[in-house]
Scaffold this motif. Structure first.
Motif, PDB file in Angstrom:
ATOM      1  N   VAL A 127       0.852  -1.187   0.000  1.00  0.00           N
ATOM      2  CA  VAL A 127       0.000   0.000   0.000  1.00  0.00           C
ATOM      3  C   VAL A 127       0.888   1.236   0.000  1.00  0.00           C
ATOM      4  CG1 VAL A 127      -1.700   1.336   1.303  1.00  0.00           C
ATOM      5  CG2 VAL A 127      -1.912  -1.151   1.172  1.00  0.00           C
ATOM      6  N   TYR A 128       0.601   2.163  -0.928  1.00  0.00           N
ATOM      7  CA  TYR A 128       1.273   3.456  -0.965  1.00  0.00           C
ATOM      8  C   TYR A 128       0.255   4.522  -0.566  1.00  0.00           C
ATOM      9  CZ  TYR A 128       5.384   1.750  -3.617  1.00  0.00           C
ATOM     10  OH  TYR A 128       6.525   1.110  -4.013  1.00  0.00           O
ATOM     11  N   SER A 129       0.674   5.405   0.332  1.00  0.00           N
ATOM     12  CA  SER A 129      -0.210   6.476   0.792  1.00  0.00           C
ATOM     13  C   SER A 129       0.505   7.807   0.632  1.00  0.00           C
ATOM     14  CB  SER A 129      -0.594   6.252   2.265  1.00  0.00           C
ATOM     15  OG  SER A 129      -1.351   7.337   2.761  1.00  0.00           O
ATOM     16  N   PHE A 130       0.042   8.627  -0.327  1.00  0.00           N
ATOM     17  CA  PHE A 130       0.644   9.934  -0.592  1.00  0.00           C
ATOM     18  C   PHE A 130      -0.198  11.028   0.056  1.00  0.00           C
ATOM     19  CE2 PHE A 130       2.414   7.326  -3.970  1.00  0.00           C
ATOM     20  CZ  PHE A 130       3.738   7.719  -3.976  1.00  0.00           C
ATOM     21  N   ASP A 219      -1.492  -2.908  -4.120  1.00  0.00           N
ATOM     22  CA  ASP A 219      -2.895  -3.248  -3.866  1.00  0.00           C
ATOM     23  C   ASP A 219      -3.761  -2.009  -3.713  1.00  0.00           C
ATOM     24  OD1 ASP A 219      -3.075  -6.457  -3.027  1.00  0.00           O
ATOM     25  OD2 ASP A 219      -1.103  -5.551  -2.765  1.00  0.00           O
ATOM     26  N   ILE A 220      -3.263  -1.004  -3.012  1.00  0.00           N
ATOM     27  CA  ILE A 220      -4.002   0.251  -2.837  1.00  0.00           C
ATOM     28  C   ILE A 220      -3.031   1.408  -3.025  1.00  0.00           C
ATOM     29  CG2 ILE A 220      -5.392   1.676  -1.299  1.00  0.00           C
ATOM     30  CD1 ILE A 220      -6.187  -0.864   0.207  1.00  0.00           C
ATOM     31  N   LEU A 221      -3.381   2.305  -3.930  1.00  0.00           N
ATOM     32  CA  LEU A 221      -2.620   3.534  -4.122  1.00  0.00           C
ATOM     33  C   LEU A 221      -3.510   4.685  -3.681  1.00  0.00           C
ATOM     34  CD1 LEU A 221      -0.251   5.222  -5.160  1.00  0.00           C
ATOM     35  CD2 LEU A 221      -1.213   5.016  -7.468  1.00  0.00           C
ATOM     36  N   LYS A 222      -3.173   5.286  -2.542  1.00  0.00           N
ATOM     37  CA  LYS A 222      -3.960   6.391  -2.003  1.00  0.00           C
ATOM     38  C   LYS A 222      -3.245   7.704  -2.314  1.00  0.00           C
ATOM     39  CE  LYS A 222      -4.185   9.120   1.877  1.00  0.00           C
ATOM     40  NZ  LYS A 222      -3.539   9.396   3.164  1.00  0.00           N
ATOM     41  N   ILE A 223      -3.962   8.647  -2.910  1.00  0.00           N
ATOM     42  CA  ILE A 223      -3.373   9.940  -3.279  1.00  0.00           C
ATOM     43  C   ILE A 223      -4.251  11.064  -2.735  1.00  0.00           C
ATOM     44  CG2 ILE A 223      -2.689  11.442  -5.190  1.00  0.00           C
ATOM     45  CD1 ILE A 223      -2.238   8.976  -6.887  1.00  0.00           C
ATOM     46  N   ASP A 224      -3.654  11.890  -1.892  1.00  0.00           N
ATOM     47  CA  ASP A 224      -4.340  13.056  -1.329  1.00  0.00           C
ATOM     48  C   ASP A 224      -3.306  14.177  -1.243  1.00  0.00           C
ATOM     49  OD1 ASP A 224      -5.790  14.917   0.019  1.00  0.00           O
ATOM     50  OD2 ASP A 224      -6.327  13.644   1.722  1.00  0.00           O
TER      51      ASP A 224
END
Length: 331
Positions: A127-130, A219-224
């Motif tokens: 999981v990547y969380s930006f 699996d999950i790329l979160k971009i905020d």
């Protein structure tokens, strides 16, 4: 006399045999009934699971979906039409996900995640969380529910005297469409103080390569990242890294940027003359169309009141949180 006593023995034995046989038959019938009930329940359960699975696999008929028009048509549209087009598009459901959970808080720090079989994070998930601003409720929820390898990226604030969760890898790196060092601090839209002086900005391709995830599934790329998603997305598409992303949880800022202004203790948003990510409205819509062409489909949209405008008596919410799944993983 002895004859009479002995003659009763076979009779009692026969009665005992009959009683035992009757108990055996009753027990056997009971077991058969129990077996039939269990089999029936299993059949009903399997039928229900197959029904749910069939429903979860259902792809909405794309021939009847409203889509963003071709670039030459977009180029001829005025701003009001572009806002209305955006509003109609992001509020579509382009794929049916029957298991959507909220990871993290219900506010903007959390994100909606599709947990259908093809898209649910597996046993060795990444999981990547930006964008975090040191709020890790999304990451904490992901860790508790899926035990993924989690990497969080945010260059905007110093980490000195900060306690970081043990379950994340924290990187002072920002997501961008190119690799460079941001040396000119921006003015944060909540106040007039300059941000952290120098930021290291990298593309998704460079980040994945540096973490030895060049060919790994994300699996999950979160971009905020406060509007700079428009700057980063084209490289992510052209560089091919989105091919390995199962689902994209992204906060979309559309149109002209705004900043928060406090008057008499009340916060309101004020639109500026700049567009989010310095990408024109037409360019933002074209990027959304590229995501669609790249096999990403909207399964959930959550809009926020910040940044809403009124066009033709219709309220347009320009800040939306989208969850998109990658149809390439439907195998």
């Amino acid at each position: 006399m002895s004859h009479d006593n002995n003659s009763g023995v076979p009779s009692r034995t026969k009665n005992r045999i009959k009683a035992n046989w009757l108990l055996f038959v009753i027990g056997l019938l009971t077991l058969i009934c129990i077996f039939d009930v269990v089999v029936h329940q299993r059949k009903m359960s399997v039928m229900q699971m197959q029904s749910n699975k069939s429903r979860c696999k259902k792809v909405i008929d794309e021939h009847n979906l409203f889509q963003i028009p071709d670039d030459d048509i977009i180029d001829k549209m005025d701003n009001n039409s572009l806002y209305l087009l955006f509003n109609k598009y992001v509020n579509l459901q382009q794929y049916y996900c029957c298991n959507i959970t909220r990871q993290g808080q219900k506010l903007s720090t959390g994100k909606n995640v599709c947990e259908d079989d093809f898209f649910k994070p597996g046993s060795k998930c990444n999981v990547y969380s930006f964008g975090s601003k040191f709020n890790f409720d999304f990451e904490e929820s992901i860790w508790k529910n899926f035990n993924c390898e989690i990497h969080t990226f945010d260059p905007s604030m110093p980490v000195e005297q900060k306690t970081l969760p043990f379950f994340i890898g924290y990187h002072l790196i920002g997501l961008s469409g190119k690799n460079f060092i941001q040396t000119e601090p921006e003015i944060w839209r909540h106040h007039n103080k300059p941000l952290w002086k120098t930021w290291q900005m990298q593309t998704l391709s460079s980040i994945m390569d540096s973490l030895n995830h060049s060919d790994a599934t994300i699996d999950i790329l979160k971009i905020d990242i406060e509007g700079w998603e428009w700057d980063a997305l084209p490289e992510m598409i052209q560089g091919g890294k989105l091919r390995n992303v199962k689902q994209l949880c992204i906060e979309i800022h559309f149109g002209f940027s705004f900043k928060h202004q406090t008057t008499n203790g009340h916060i309101k948003h004020v639109f500026t003359n700049n567009t989010w990510g310095n990408v024109p409205l037409k360019g933002q819509l074209k990027i959304l169309k590229q995501l669609y062409n790249y096999m990403f489909r909207i399964v959930r949209n959550q809009s926020f009141n910040w940044g809403r405008i009124k066009i033709e008596n219709k309220i347009i919410r320009t800040l939306n949180e989208l969850t998109l799944i990658n149809l390439r993983f439907l195998t």
